[in-house]
Design a protein around this motif. Structure first.
Motif, PDB file in Angstrom:
ATOM      1  N   LEU A   1      -8.137   6.157 -14.238  1.00  0.00           N
ATOM      2  CA  LEU A   1      -7.065   6.975 -13.661  1.00  0.00           C
ATOM      3  C   LEU A   1      -7.608   8.350 -13.325  1.00  0.00           C
ATOM      4  CD1 LEU A   1      -3.839   6.311 -15.656  1.00  0.00           C
ATOM      5  CD2 LEU A   1      -4.418   5.669 -13.337  1.00  0.00           C
ATOM      6  N   TYR A   2      -7.252   8.779 -12.181  1.00  0.00           N
ATOM      7  CA  TYR A   2      -7.670  10.119 -11.839  1.00  0.00           C
ATOM      8  C   TYR A   2      -6.506  10.848 -11.197  1.00  0.00           C
ATOM      9  CZ  TYR A   2     -10.295  14.024 -10.233  1.00  0.00           C
ATOM     10  OH  TYR A   2     -10.760  15.287 -10.041  1.00  0.00           O
TER      11      TYR A   2
ATOM     12  N   ASP B   1      -6.864   0.893   4.533  1.00  0.00           N
ATOM     13  CA  ASP B   1      -7.528  -0.362   4.196  1.00  0.00           C
ATOM     14  C   ASP B   1      -7.769  -1.197   5.455  1.00  0.00           C
ATOM     15  OD1 ASP B   1      -6.991   0.672   1.771  1.00  0.00           O
ATOM     16  OD2 ASP B   1      -6.076  -1.141   0.927  1.00  0.00           O
TER      17      ASP B   1
ATOM     18  N   ASP C   1      -7.996   8.693  -2.032  1.00  0.00           N
ATOM     19  CA  ASP C   1      -7.198   7.492  -1.760  1.00  0.00           C
ATOM     20  C   ASP C   1      -7.578   6.862  -0.411  1.00  0.00           C
ATOM     21  OD1 ASP C   1      -6.005   8.505  -4.002  1.00  0.00           O
ATOM     22  OD2 ASP C   1      -4.108   9.007  -3.063  1.00  0.00           O
ATOM     23  N   THR C   2      -8.849   6.677  -0.218  1.00  0.00           N
ATOM     24  CA  THR C   2      -9.317   6.254   1.097  1.00  0.00           C
ATOM     25  C   THR C   2     -10.187   5.008   1.003  1.00  0.00           C
ATOM     26  OG1 THR C   2      -9.188   8.335   2.278  1.00  0.00           O
ATOM     27  CG2 THR C   2     -11.035   6.969   2.815  1.00  0.00           C
TER      28      THR C   2
ATOM     29  N   ASN D   1     -10.952   8.347  -6.010  1.00  0.00           N
ATOM     30  CA  ASN D   1     -10.178   7.118  -5.855  1.00  0.00           C
ATOM     31  C   ASN D   1     -10.405   6.491  -4.483  1.00  0.00           C
ATOM     32  OD1 ASN D   1      -8.266   5.089  -6.357  1.00  0.00           O
ATOM     33  ND2 ASN D   1      -6.610   6.327  -5.482  1.00  0.00           N
TER      34      ASN D   1
ATOM     35  N   THR E   1     -11.964   3.217  -2.129  1.00  0.00           N
ATOM     36  CA  THR E   1     -12.322   1.805  -2.147  1.00  0.00           C
ATOM     37  C   THR E   1     -13.530   1.640  -1.223  1.00  0.00           C
ATOM     38  OG1 THR E   1      -9.993   1.301  -2.410  1.00  0.00           O
ATOM     39  CG2 THR E   1     -11.452  -0.532  -1.813  1.00  0.00           C
TER      40      THR E   1
HETATM   41  C1  LIG Z   1      -5.889   5.051  -5.221  1.00  0.00           C
HETATM   42  O1  LIG Z   1      -5.836   4.840  -3.858  1.00  0.00           O
HETATM   43  C2  LIG Z   1      -5.003   3.749  -3.459  1.00  0.00           C
HETATM   44  C3  LIG Z   1      -5.083   3.625  -1.961  1.00  0.00           C
HETATM   45  O2  LIG Z   1      -6.411   3.539  -1.562  1.00  0.00           O
HETATM   46  C4  LIG Z   1      -3.591   4.006  -3.895  1.00  0.00           C
HETATM   47  O3  LIG Z   1      -2.785   2.913  -3.579  1.00  0.00           O
HETATM   48  C5  LIG Z   1      -3.554   4.256  -5.358  1.00  0.00           C
HETATM   49  O4  LIG Z   1      -2.238   4.636  -5.758  1.00  0.00           O
HETATM   50  C6  LIG Z   1      -4.495   5.383  -5.730  1.00  0.00           C
HETATM   51  N1  LIG Z   1      -4.532   5.518  -7.150  1.00  0.00           N
HETATM   52  C7  LIG Z   1      -4.340   6.688  -7.705  1.00  0.00           C
HETATM   53  C8  LIG Z   1      -4.422   6.695  -9.177  1.00  0.00           C
HETATM   54  O5  LIG Z   1      -4.099   7.707  -7.069  1.00  0.00           O
END
Ligand SMILES: *[C@@H]1O[C@H](CO)[C@@H](O)[C@H](O)[C@H]1NC(C)=O
Ligand SMILES: *[C@@H]1O[C@H](CO)[C@@H](O)[C@H](O)[C@H]1NC(C)=O
Ligand SMILES: *[C@@H]1O[C@H](CO)[C@@H](O)[C@H](O)[C@H]1NC(C)=O
Ligand SMILES: *[C@@H]1O[C@H](CO)[C@@H](O)[C@H](O)[C@H]1NC(C)=O
Ligand SMILES: *[C@@H]1O[C@H](CO)[C@@H](O)[C@H](O)[C@H]1NC(C)=O
Ligand SMILES: *[C@@H]1O[C@H](CO)[C@@H](O)[C@H](O)[C@H]1NC(C)=O
Ligand SMILES: *[C@@H]1O[C@H](CO)[C@@H](O)[C@H](O)[C@H]1NC(C)=O
Ligand SMILES: *[C@@H]1O[C@H](CO)[C@@H](O)[C@H](O)[C@H]1NC(C)=O
Ligand SMILES: *[C@@H]1O[C@H](CO)[C@@H](O)[C@H](O)[C@H]1NC(C)=O
Ligand SMILES: *[C@@H]1O[C@H](CO)[C@@H](O)[C@H](O)[C@H]1NC(C)=O
Ligand SMILES: *[C@@H]1O[C@H](CO)[C@@H](O)[C@H](O)[C@H]1NC(C)=O
Ligand SMILES: *[C@@H]1O[C@H](CO)[C@@H](O)[C@H](O)[C@H]1NC(C)=O
Length: 830
Positions: A14-15, A246, A271-272, A298, A300
């Protein structure tokens, strides 16, 4: 030369990337926002109250109002009237659809307004001249066109805008912000930006920090336009959230404009989704850009190129990169395979801090990372490394980590402390090593380099023997949660340089008295099993500056007396909140701070001496008091009281059947008439007693005895004022009276005797047999010269004469008794 990174997949730590909004000094070259100081009294939190409108009865002094997570769908004109001091308003997650343009008319002081996560269909009009922070992201408006009035938000420092419905940015949108110097702008509703009109953001004079929460999959040119504008807004920090979604097919190089930026120092991807082909281009561009701090949070990662990411040389670029801080935190591997990354280390030759955590890495690219010439801090926490993965045998470990000072290996799979300690000798500048939360076992001898001064082995199962595996050069050791059961002088003596020792969350049950470590400055033994802290344990810890011992099961007994009263509390970093009594049962849960045993009760020899002294003192004080304050007199009075109380009952019965004219008949000697006239009669008559006095009420001409009998018959009590005069001159009359009295069967307790002066019973002539008996058996009141005692006297006398009814007698006695108590204590008997 070619270097290879093999990363095992999996793992997701978790970040949380928290964007904290503080007016801290980092951005200080701009006008510093001044936030109002909200006192906790003026804070109103009404979250999750199922409210459908703003409550009417809010205190006028409200400064902070949080109405989040309710069902307030409209803000009407009057809703916030009467809150002139409102400074912070949060109405998020409400389904808010509409805000009346004049709702804030009475709230000129609002500085922070958060109306994110609602259903606003247009960006609202806001006449808030002092607004500093405005969050209207996560709403449903269709465009980013700001109202003209926003040009008046001259203090605005932070603006967050975002709606999934708004997919384009036009020149006119931000025109009102033409003169506003934003510190931070967040833009986007997490969806693709279809169109960006070049120059839209460049209208703002400055944006220090920009967050774009939008994807650029189908319209990479929009991103390139934005980058171009950011050089004009002198943007230093750029965060890209959901940059590529994605499974997006990015063909062109969307980040090439990064190379031409001048101000951008910090770049974060969050989140990428990244394909290796895209990532390789991105990294390649960043190497050539001025970016110093690069973070991937975070993300992928998917490999779509053979051989993974390869960056060996960049045509036309023969310098080293600028990146000094590189962070990878939480990488999800799309393929669950070993991605291959090979990068020419020259491009990261300025790297100072590298964090690579939550990536599932089990083998580090040793020759790449260990060859980085300026790397000072390496954080490989939360991976799957063990000693072989870290010191991979095929790596030549001759010149390893030339500048490395801090190495964090928390939460990995290390097991062999001997191997690890042997290999740290190679890192010549290593001072801090964090091996916490691994699986170390104590096997073989350890050998630590002398330059290592700070070691953490916390969260490993080690036990008391761990002290034999440390180094005498260590200054700071963290052994929290390592199953230690005792701290001994033997253990401490192996650590002569130790300044800080952390033993939190172990099973230590006491601090031994013979500890001697004067160099120790900091000791944590909180969350252990310690009942008491005794003075002698601290004798040898004279250098202690910080001490933490909270959350232990303290026994609040005399053993803790010294700690509570005498220990220097300024050393304690967790006092008083964490110090709670566990035993004895009656004190469990009480704050140790509140435990106040007496000094005497907790010092045994003093107790013994004191108890002897006390006995002696009490006895002498009592004797003395009796002597000085006529204790005997008071005792007699008390006795009288008790008798009166007892008789109240009887008297009442008698009262039922008789009708009396007087409360009392007073019999006295003519020679005592001065006292009777000046003291007794006024005092009793003032208390509403009717008295029969022979001078006044005897019928002239009748025989004296008849008169007496008459008066006695019609009086509830007979009061004799006894003195030597009375006994000598009048008593014979009464001898006669008593002779008749037997026939009249008057009860003896109707007689009240006042002794005006002491008359020892024995001094009475033998013939006054009756008087002698009466004085022996009967309660009598003694008159006293002392004024205080006179008060007691009057109270007693009055209650003896009370005849109205049973209840009243008892009641008054009780009341007067209590009235009298302060009187008695006033005299300081004991
Ligand atoms: C990490 O990124 C994904 C999308 O790539 C997102 O759905 C997910 O919530 C993110 N996780 C966190 C802990 O922010
Ligand atoms: C808002 O109202 C809806 C139904 O009207 C209800 O389901 C929901 O729980 C309410 N939300 C809150 C936060 O009260
Ligand atoms: C506004 O509130 C939301 C929801 O609580 C929060 O996530 C966001 O950070 C807040 N915005 C600001 C600027 O504090
Ligand atoms: C991605 O786009 C490129 C060129 O536009 C195309 O050749 C390739 O087949 C596409 N890949 C996928 C998986 O759609
Ligand atoms: C990444 O690669 C996958 C195939 O492995 C492809 O489907 C996808 O479109 C690519 N994504 C990008 C952003 O190029
Ligand atoms: C960077 O700027 C130079 C000169 O200003 C220009 O020639 C070059 O094309 C620019 N590169 C990019 C990627 O825009
Ligand atoms: C850039 O990153 C560095 C290192 O992480 C940090 O200290 C600095 O505050 C950041 N600057 C901005 C403007 O965010
Ligand atoms: C690494 O980069 C430097 C400078 O860009 C270059 O001189 C060197 O040849 C590169 N090394 C490799 C193996 O490509
Ligand atoms: C780097 O390239 C420049 C020309 O672009 C050249 O003058 C210089 O010698 C090169 N330096 C190295 C170390 O190759
Ligand atoms: C190691 O540390 C010493 C002293 O702190 C310093 O002089 C030296 O330059 C450092 N070595 C490297 C390679 O940075
Ligand atoms: C550590 O070094 C010592 C000698 O320096 C050696 O005897 C021992 O085998 C080494 N231990 C490991 C695990 O490498
Ligand atoms: C010691 O280690 C524990 C667990 O790793 C950590 O929570 C604690 O903050 C550390 N103590 C100090 C004083 O650094």
């Amino acid at each position: 030369m070619e270097y290879t990174i093999n990363c095992l997949s999996i793992l997701s730590a978790l970040y949380f990337h928290l964007l904290l909004l503080t007016a801290d000094g980092r951005m200080s070259h701009q006008r510093e926002p001044m936030f109002c100081k909200v006192s906790s009294d003026n804070r109103v939190d009404l979250l999750n109250q199922h409210l459908t409108e703003v409550p009417r009865n809010l205190p006028r002094s409200t400064q902070y109002l949080d109405l989040s997570h309710n069902n307030i769908t409209h803000l009407h004109d009057q809703d916030l009237m009467g809150l002139p001091d409102l400074c912070v308003l949060k109405i998020t997650h409400n389904g808010l659809q509409d805000i009346s343009p004049s709702v804030f008319q009475g709230n000129p002081k609002v500085q922070i307004l958060n109306i994110s996560y609602n259903a606003l269909r247009i960006i609202p009009e806001l006449n808030l001249p002092n607004l500093i922070i405005l969050d209207i992201s996560e709403n449903l408006y269709g465009s980013y066109t700001l109202r003209k009035s926003y040009k008046d938000l001259l203090s605005l420092s932070y603006l967050a805008l975002g709606s999934p419905q708004a997919r384009s940015v036009h020149l006119a949108d931000f025109a009102p912000l033409h003169e506003i110097s934003l510190r931070k702008l967040q833009l986007g509703g997490g969806v693709e930006l279809d169109h960006y009109e070049a120059g839209s953001l460049a209208q703002l004079p400055v944006i220090q920090d920009l967050t774009l929460k939008m994807t650029f999959c189908e319209h990479p040119e929009a991103f390139q336009s934005i980058l171009q504008d950011l050089d004009q807004t002198k943007t230093e920090s750029l965060t890209l959230i959901k940059f590529v979604p994605d499974l997006c097919n990015v063909s062109s190089d969307i980040t090439d404009k990064l190379r031409n930026m001048t101000y951008l120092g910090n770049l974060t991807f969050q989140d990428t989704w990244f394909n290796s082909s895209v990532l390789a281009k991105v990294v390649c561009n960043i190497i050539q850009s001025p970016v110093k701090a690069l973070s991937f949070l975070n993300i992928t990662f998917a490999e779509d190129t053979d051989g993974g990411i390869k960056i060996h040389n960049i045509p036309g670029y023969n310098k080293s990169g600028n990146v000094e801080f590189l962070t990878f935190d939480t990488i999800h591997h799309y393929q669950y395979s070993f991605p291959v990354i090979s990068i020419n280390a020259t491009f990261f030759s300025h790297l100072i801090i590298l964090k690579f955590s939550g990536t599932g890495m089990s083998i580090i690219p040793c020759n790449l990372i260990s060859a980085l010439p300026s790397l000072q801090i390496l954080d490989l926490s939360d991976n799957l490394l063990n000693e072989l993965g870290f010191w991979w045998p095929v790596c030549t470990n001759s010149h390893v980590f030339p500048a490395l000072r801090h190495l964090y290996l928390r939460n990995n799979k290390f097991e062999n402390l001997q191997f690890t300690s042997n290999h740290t000798h190679g890192m010549k500048n290593l001072t801090v090593l964090d091996l916490s939360a691994n699986s170390f076992k104590l096997i073989g001898k350890t050998s630590w380099p002398s330059h290592l001064s700070d070691l953490s082995l916390s969260d490993n199962t080690l036990g008391d023997a761990v002290f034999n595996y440390l180094s005498p050069y260590l200054q700071r050791v963290n052994l929290s949660h390592t199953d230690i059961t005792a701290l001994t002088q033997e253990a401490l003596s192996q650590l002569p340089s130790l300044k800080s020792l952390f033993l939190s969350s172990n099973n230590i049950n006491h601090l031994p008295p013979d500890l001697s470590a004067p160099q120790l400055e900091e000791l944590h033994i909180d969350q252990n099993n310690i009942n008491t802290l005794k003075e002698n344990s601290f004798k040898g810890l004279s250098g202690l500056k910080r001490f933490k011992a909270g959350k232990n099961p303290f026994a609040c007994t005399c053993d803790m007396y010294w700690f509570v009263t005498s220990f220097n509390k300024s050393l304690l970093i967790d006092w008083p909140s964490d110090y709670i009594c566990s035993s004895p049962d009656e004190m469990a849960g009480m704050a140790l701070e509140k435990y106040h045993p007496g000094w005497v009760s907790c010092t045994p020899w003093i107790q013994a001496v004191i108890s002897q002294l006390m006995t002696l003192t009490v006895v002498s004080v009592l004797g003395f008091t009796f002597y000085i304050f006529d204790g005997a007199w008071y005792l007699r009075m008390l006795w009288v009281w008790l008798r009166v109380k007892k008789r109240g009952h009887k008297g009442a019965d008698r009262l039922k059947n008789a009708i009396f004219k007087y409360h009392a008949f007073i019999s006295y000697s003519q020679k005592d008439s001065e006292w009777v006239d000046n003291q007794l009669v006024p005092n009793l008559e003032a208390a509403q007693f009717s008295l029969c006095i022979h001078e006044r009420d005897f019928v002239p001409g009748d025989w004296i005895i008849d008169n007496i009998i008459n008066c006695v018959e019609r009086s509830y009590k007979t009061l004799f004022v006894l003195s030597h005069n009375f006994v000598q001159s009048e008593w014979c009359n009464y001898e006669l009276f008593f002779a008749q009295h037997r026939a009249m069967s008057i009860q003896q307790d109707s007689l009240v005797f006042i002794l005006l002066e002491p008359i020892p019973t024995d001094s009475l002539p033998k013939k006054f047999l009756k008087l002698r008996t009466l004085l022996r058996q009967q309660t009598y009141l003694e008159w006293h010269k002392d004024e205080r005692k006179q008060q007691v006297f009057w109270v007693s006398l009055r209650s003896m004469l009370k005849t109205a009814d049973k209840n009243m007698v008892l009641e008054r006695v009780a009341k007067e008794m209590t009235d009298m108590c302060p009187l008695i204590t006033d005299t300081d008997w004991f």
